[in-house]
Design an enzyme around this catalytic site. Structure first.
Site, PDB file in Angstrom:
ATOM      1  N   ASP A   8     121.573  36.031  81.370  1.00  0.00           N
ATOM      2  CA  ASP A   8     121.515  34.607  81.047  1.00  0.00           C
ATOM      3  C   ASP A   8     120.915  33.894  82.273  1.00  0.00           C
ATOM      4  O   ASP A   8     120.839  34.470  83.355  1.00  0.00           O
ATOM      5  CB  ASP A   8     122.945  34.116  80.777  1.00  0.00           C
ATOM      6  CG  ASP A   8     123.040  32.605  80.702  1.00  0.00           C
ATOM      7  OD1 ASP A   8     122.272  31.997  79.959  1.00  0.00           O
ATOM      8  OD2 ASP A   8     123.901  32.034  81.430  1.00  0.00           O
ATOM      9  N   ASP A  10     120.950  29.780  83.041  1.00  0.00           N
ATOM     10  CA  ASP A  10     121.698  28.623  83.563  1.00  0.00           C
ATOM     11  C   ASP A  10     123.161  28.985  83.808  1.00  0.00           C
ATOM     12  O   ASP A  10     123.867  29.397  82.886  1.00  0.00           O
ATOM     13  CB  ASP A  10     121.599  27.445  82.596  1.00  0.00           C
ATOM     14  CG  ASP A  10     120.176  26.927  82.501  1.00  0.00           C
ATOM     15  OD1 ASP A  10     119.595  26.624  83.556  1.00  0.00           O
ATOM     16  OD2 ASP A  10     119.646  26.848  81.377  1.00  0.00           O
TER      17      ASP A  10
HETATM   18  C1  XBP Z   1     121.983  26.675  78.975  1.00  0.00           C
HETATM   19  C2  XBP Z   1     121.711  25.585  78.028  1.00  0.00           C
HETATM   20  C3  XBP Z   1     120.505  24.747  78.163  1.00  0.00           C
HETATM   21  C4  XBP Z   1     120.417  24.025  79.484  1.00  0.00           C
HETATM   22  C5  XBP Z   1     119.307  23.003  79.486  1.00  0.00           C
HETATM   23  O1  XBP Z   1     121.240  27.812  78.655  1.00  0.00           O
HETATM   24  O2  XBP Z   1     122.488  25.395  77.110  1.00  0.00           O
HETATM   25  O3  XBP Z   1     120.534  23.821  77.121  1.00  0.00           O
HETATM   26  O4  XBP Z   1     121.603  23.325  79.739  1.00  0.00           O
HETATM   27  O5  XBP Z   1     118.091  23.551  79.063  1.00  0.00           O
HETATM   28  P1  XBP Z   1     121.627  29.323  79.179  1.00  0.00           P
HETATM   29  P2  XBP Z   1     117.204  22.851  77.898  1.00  0.00           P
HETATM   30  O6  XBP Z   1     122.973  29.283  79.827  1.00  0.00           O
HETATM   31  O7  XBP Z   1     121.595  30.157  77.919  1.00  0.00           O
HETATM   32  O8  XBP Z   1     120.533  29.734  80.158  1.00  0.00           O
HETATM   33  O9  XBP Z   1     117.223  21.399  78.169  1.00  0.00           O
HETATM   34  O10 XBP Z   1     115.843  23.474  78.032  1.00  0.00           O
HETATM   35  O11 XBP Z   1     117.883  23.176  76.595  1.00  0.00           O
HETATM   36 MG    MG Z   2     124.660  30.056  80.930  1.00  0.00          MG
END
Ligand code: XBP
Ligand code: MG
Length: 256
Positions: A8, A10
């Site tokens: 993953d 973020d």
């Molecule tokens: C995390 C999310 C994303 C980010 C923002 O994704 O839910 O929505 O917060 O990115 P992950 P966007 O943990 O799966 O990497 O604004 O591009 O949605």
């Molecule tokens: Mg995440």
């Protein structure tokens, strides 16, 4: 047998939410003349909704806030989201957000051991590339055999779609892979794709119910900077391990 690591982005590769996405959203709101300001705690609540456009729509519908002057909300939020990602790229380029402890080392060890690498995220592709470019260099894009994002897989976590997409495209058996996640939505997505999941929690996700995770740690750790084991069905493997997640420990985890 361990074949691949699926990461993953973020919250897992880097703590991008509080000082990255959140700040970028607020800049985009200001730019649009929209009187919204997402504070640190509020943003933690909003993270329950994955996807930036979905998150804005949810906030508008569920919180007392000024409603945007728009007739086409989808188009309106799409535009703000585009601008938010531009601000996010600028924030990443400034270099204030680095990878979490152990991430760079584990990626290097996996490459050396011939373990295949992939990314499975619900964020936008440009955000992943902005982070990788600044932290590992643009060459690192090639270290990941597949970078699966919301651009390819619109149905976001907790849907398992993005993980199933990675497994299908890379012709991998879920039993030979480990997913790395930081959140309950991510864990649910990975488990629904039958993946063993290692959680490294963070300020926004600690204390969540991570039932189903094989391992719950505070970080991957480094030699000399030990992780703390917080739980997981295979916590014992980490407790008797070297204090940092390495390939040997991951192999152990999968066969335990
Ligand atoms: C995390 C999310 C994303 C980010 C923002 O994704 O839910 O929505 O917060 O990115 P992950 P966007 O943990 O799966 O990497 O604004 O591009 O949605
Ligand atoms: Mg995440």
């Amino acid at each position: 047998m361990l074949q691949a690591l699926i990461f993953d982005v973020d919250g897992t590769l880097a703590d991008t939410e509080r000082d990255g996405h959140r700040v970028a959203f607020n800049r985009a709101f200001r730019e649009a003349g929209l009187d919204w300001e997402w504070g640190v705690d509020l943003y933690g609540e909003l993270l329950a909704i994955t996807g930036g456009q979905e998150r804005m729509r949810y906030y508008m519908d569920s919180y007392p806030c000024p409603k945007p002057q728009a007739t086409d909300f989808s188009g309106y939020f799409r535009e703000i989201h585009r601008n938010k990602n531009r601000h996010f790229a600028a924030l990443m380029a400034e270099g204030g957000i680095g990878l979490r402890p152990g991430v760079q080392r584990l990626i290097a060890e996996a490459r050396q051991a011939g373990i295949r690498l992939a990314i499975a995220t619900t964020t936008t592709r440009s955000n992943v590339l902005a982070l990788l470019d600044k932290t590992l260099g643009s060459v690192s894009q090639d270290w990941f055999e597949l970078i699966a994002t919301a651009d390819e897989v619109p149905d976001k976590k907790p849907s398992p779609d993005v993980y199933n997409y990675v497994l299908e495209k890379m012709k991998l058996d879920a039993a030979d892979c480990i997913a790395f996640e930081d959140s309950v939505n991510g864990l649910r997505a990975a488990r629904a794709a039958n993946l063993m999941t290692l959680i490294t929690d963070n300020g926004y996700t600690e204390g969540s119910d991570f039932s189903g995770a094989a391992l719950i740690l505070d970080q991957l750790g480094e030699p000399g900077e030990s992780y703390t084991v917080k739980g997981g069905s295979r916590a014992g493997v980490a407790k008797s391990g070297p204090g940092h997640v390495n390939i040997e420990l991951l192999r152990h985890l999968l066969s335990a």
